[in-house]
Design an enzyme around this catalytic site. Sequence first.
Site, PDB file in Angstrom:
ATOM      1  N   GLN A  82      51.942  40.156  21.740  1.00 11.92           N
ATOM      2  CA  GLN A  82      50.680  40.505  21.440  1.00 11.92           C
ATOM      3  C   GLN A  82      50.579  41.960  21.108  1.00 11.92           C
ATOM      4  O   GLN A  82      50.945  42.855  21.759  1.00 11.92           O
ATOM      5  CB  GLN A  82      49.651  40.336  22.804  1.00 11.92           C
ATOM      6  CG  GLN A  82      48.212  40.300  22.357  1.00 11.92           C
ATOM      7  CD  GLN A  82      47.468  40.374  23.710  1.00 11.92           C
ATOM      8  OE1 GLN A  82      47.321  41.160  24.635  1.00 11.92           O
ATOM      9  NE2 GLN A  82      46.575  39.140  23.632  1.00 11.92           N
ATOM     10  N   CYS A 112      40.406  43.297  25.206  1.00 13.29           N
ATOM     11  CA  CYS A 112      41.038  44.605  26.238  1.00 13.29           C
ATOM     12  C   CYS A 112      39.806  45.207  26.658  1.00 13.29           C
ATOM     13  O   CYS A 112      39.152  45.802  25.999  1.00 13.29           O
ATOM     14  CB  CYS A 112      41.807  45.296  26.431  1.00 13.29           C
ATOM     15  SG  CYS A 112      42.265  46.264  27.625  1.00 13.29           S
ATOM     16  N   LYS A 153      43.438  36.606  20.217  1.00 15.72           N
ATOM     17  CA  LYS A 153      42.547  36.668  21.734  1.00 15.72           C
ATOM     18  C   LYS A 153      41.378  37.170  21.695  1.00 15.72           C
ATOM     19  O   LYS A 153      41.224  38.381  21.226  1.00 15.72           O
ATOM     20  CB  LYS A 153      43.536  37.301  22.524  1.00 15.72           C
ATOM     21  CG  LYS A 153      43.002  37.482  23.911  1.00 15.72           C
ATOM     22  CD  LYS A 153      43.031  36.310  24.890  1.00 15.72           C
ATOM     23  CE  LYS A 153      42.347  36.523  26.352  1.00 15.72           C
ATOM     24  NZ  LYS A 153      43.155  37.177  27.230  1.00 15.72           N
ATOM     25  N   GLY A 219      39.774  32.036  31.418  1.00 10.76           N
ATOM     26  CA  GLY A 219      38.761  32.837  32.291  1.00 10.76           C
ATOM     27  C   GLY A 219      38.569  31.944  33.832  1.00 10.76           C
ATOM     28  O   GLY A 219      38.344  30.860  33.549  1.00 10.76           O
ATOM     29  N   ASP A 220      38.824  32.388  34.728  1.00 12.29           N
ATOM     30  CA  ASP A 220      38.764  31.796  36.197  1.00 12.29           C
ATOM     31  C   ASP A 220      39.469  30.482  36.312  1.00 12.29           C
ATOM     32  O   ASP A 220      39.048  29.222  36.564  1.00 12.29           O
ATOM     33  CB  ASP A 220      37.094  31.266  36.334  1.00 12.29           C
ATOM     34  CG  ASP A 220      36.478  32.532  36.666  1.00 12.29           C
ATOM     35  OD1 ASP A 220      37.034  33.453  36.880  1.00 12.29           O
ATOM     36  OD2 ASP A 220      35.101  32.327  36.291  1.00 12.29           O
ATOM     37  N   ARG A 243      45.234  35.239  36.087  1.00 18.46           N
ATOM     38  CA  ARG A 243      45.493  35.934  37.297  1.00 18.46           C
ATOM     39  C   ARG A 243      46.007  34.541  38.240  1.00 18.46           C
ATOM     40  O   ARG A 243      46.800  34.871  39.424  1.00 18.46           O
ATOM     41  CB  ARG A 243      44.143  36.339  38.067  1.00 18.46           C
ATOM     42  CG  ARG A 243      43.892  37.912  37.159  1.00 18.46           C
ATOM     43  CD  ARG A 243      42.667  38.322  37.736  1.00 18.46           C
ATOM     44  NE  ARG A 243      41.299  37.494  37.156  1.00 18.46           N
ATOM     45  CZ  ARG A 243      40.087  37.593  37.196  1.00 18.46           C
ATOM     46  NH1 ARG A 243      39.777  38.320  38.064  1.00 18.46           N
ATOM     47  NH2 ARG A 243      39.229  36.911  36.949  1.00 18.46           N
TER      48      ARG A 243
HETATM   49  C1  LIG Z   1      45.859  42.593  35.030  1.00 19.85           C
HETATM   50  C2  LIG Z   1      45.543  41.964  34.174  1.00 19.85           C
HETATM   51  C3  LIG Z   1      46.113  42.248  32.886  1.00 19.85           C
HETATM   52  C4  LIG Z   1      45.771  41.621  31.585  1.00 19.85           C
HETATM   53  N1  LIG Z   1      46.565  41.877  30.389  1.00 19.85           N
HETATM   54  C5  LIG Z   1      45.989  41.345  29.346  1.00 19.85           C
HETATM   55  C6  LIG Z   1      46.917  41.451  27.979  1.00 19.85           C
HETATM   56  O1  LIG Z   1      47.637  42.246  28.043  1.00 19.85           O
HETATM   57  N2  LIG Z   1      46.462  40.676  27.101  1.00 19.85           N
HETATM   58  C7  LIG Z   1      45.481  39.935  26.913  1.00 19.85           C
HETATM   59  O2  LIG Z   1      45.007  39.264  26.123  1.00 19.85           O
HETATM   60  N3  LIG Z   1      44.728  39.879  28.049  1.00 19.85           N
HETATM   61  C8  LIG Z   1      45.086  40.138  29.358  1.00 19.85           C
HETATM   62  N4  LIG Z   1      44.289  40.005  30.400  1.00 19.85           N
HETATM   63  C9  LIG Z   1      43.123  39.091  30.387  1.00 19.85           C
HETATM   64  C10 LIG Z   1      43.978  37.527  30.971  1.00 19.85           C
HETATM   65  O3  LIG Z   1      44.930  37.195  29.924  1.00 19.85           O
HETATM   66  C11 LIG Z   1      42.761  36.559  30.802  1.00 19.85           C
HETATM   67  O4  LIG Z   1      42.051  36.276  29.551  1.00 19.85           O
HETATM   68  C12 LIG Z   1      41.777  37.186  31.891  1.00 19.85           C
HETATM   69  O5  LIG Z   1      42.325  37.387  33.034  1.00 19.85           O
HETATM   70  C13 LIG Z   1      40.702  35.624  32.190  1.00 19.85           C
HETATM   71  O6  LIG Z   1      41.365  34.840  32.973  1.00 19.85           O
HETATM   72  P1  LIG Z   1      41.488  34.500  34.536  1.00 19.85           P
HETATM   73  O7  LIG Z   1      39.853  34.923  35.075  1.00 19.85           O
HETATM   74  O8  LIG Z   1      42.056  33.203  34.874  1.00 19.85           O
HETATM   75  O9  LIG Z   1      42.227  35.622  35.044  1.00 19.85           O
HETATM   76  C14 LIG Z   1      44.637  40.588  31.648  1.00 19.85           C
HETATM   77  C15 LIG Z   1      43.984  40.414  32.884  1.00 19.85           C
HETATM   78  C16 LIG Z   1      44.327  41.127  34.015  1.00 19.85           C
HETATM   79  C17 LIG Z   1      43.595  40.651  35.305  1.00 19.85           C
END
Ligand SMILES: Cc1cc2nc3c(=O)[nH]c(=O)nc-3n(C[C@H](O)[C@H](O)[C@H](O)COP(=O)(O)O)c2cc1C
Length: 352
Positions: A82, A112, A153, A219-220, A243
């Site tokens: 990415q 981001c 993304k 997300g979530d 996460r």
């Molecule tokens: C610590 C952390 C690092 C992340 N790093 C990236 C990343 O490098 N690239 C990206 O597209 N999304 C990144 N994300 C976003 C996640 O891929 C995801 O879209 C976001 O956490 C929502 O999903 P969740 O609620 O299930 O965690 C990151 C999220 C967290 C919490």
Amino acid sequence: MCEERKNHSHNTVRIGPIEFDVPIVQAALSGYSDLPMRRLARRYGAVYTLNEVVLDKVVIQKGRKRSQILSVTDDDHPVGGQLMGSNPEQFGPAAYEMAQAGYDVIDINFGCPVKKVLGRCRGGFLLSQPTAALDIVRRVFDAVQETHPVTVKMRRGMDDSAESERNFFEILDGAFAIGVSAVTVHGRTVAQRYIGASQWTFLSKVKQHVGDKVILGSGDLFSAEACMRMIQETGVDGVTVARGCIGNPWVFQQIRDLLAGREPASPTLSEQHHAILCHWRYAIECHGEAAAVRKTRTHAIKYASHHPEPIRVRDAFVGARNAADFQAVLDAWYSSSGYSSSNDRVGEETVR
Ligand SMILES: Cc1cc2nc3c(=O)[nH]c(=O)nc-3n(C[C@H](O)[C@H](O)[C@H](O)COP(=O)(O)O)c2cc1C
């Protein structure tokens, strides 16, 4: 008594030439989704994993970080690389380098929400700049299209305004018109960062809008059940677990279980021991012992939540300062699990 479960039919998902039997992906996670984490995710059932986001300029400029990013191992496929940046001209050469290095898919980050990133006109900032965002997609596509699929993304917008939503759909439609193979949508806005829920109804709207184009939802997704629910409620083609898979690679097997109509199982202490040990050994191999302690600790703190004594084990990992400390925590809290950390053969055990 076990609840009887239905076998959920699902279609295979394609990202360009790559076909996935089940639609479960390990998301890009900055500071986490390095090779050890990706190996664990794949081993426990993820079909596709993404490296953490990297800056286009770091890929282009010579340096130690660059060679680390461009070292893709034979067992790490399919893997997405990415890219994030602000200068459209740098994206093409960076994408080309990543494709040559062995990444199977080139993904572009328009999501981001970190303040410093937005201030430098990168990541989520580009959701407010459809022309620049699509210029970036076009350049990446032109640089690698003959050999590699390109994906994007996105968060669902900068904020909740109508203009933000218009920009989202302009970028989405424009990216598919250029030829991207899939778009991952995180149902939070950039302004929201991580506060409040991911809006899954927005994912349904996006999927209905694009028809048979591939949308991966984000997300979530903190459990296998949540992943199933997202697929069923929104119609997205696949889920990217973020996460919810830190210290929890079993979630991928559990989604497979649910899809096949089986009752998902929680990891036994012995399985937890084995997974942490594998992660730890892979980290030493990839990063060296000193860095492995620091890097594995952040995962181990999450792995600890599966232990019958989650708080005490978490605190023990937090206090581990060197390799001997780390090993001592494993021996003290997991050794009754039947795995001997000294003679375990990483990579040769079969997963449950
Ligand atoms: C610590 C952390 C690092 C992340 N790093 C990236 C990343 O490098 N690239 C990206 O597209 N999304 C990144 N994300 C976003 C996640 O891929 C995801 O879209 C976001 O956490 C929502 O999903 P969740 O609620 O299930 O965690 C990151 C999220 C967290 C919490």
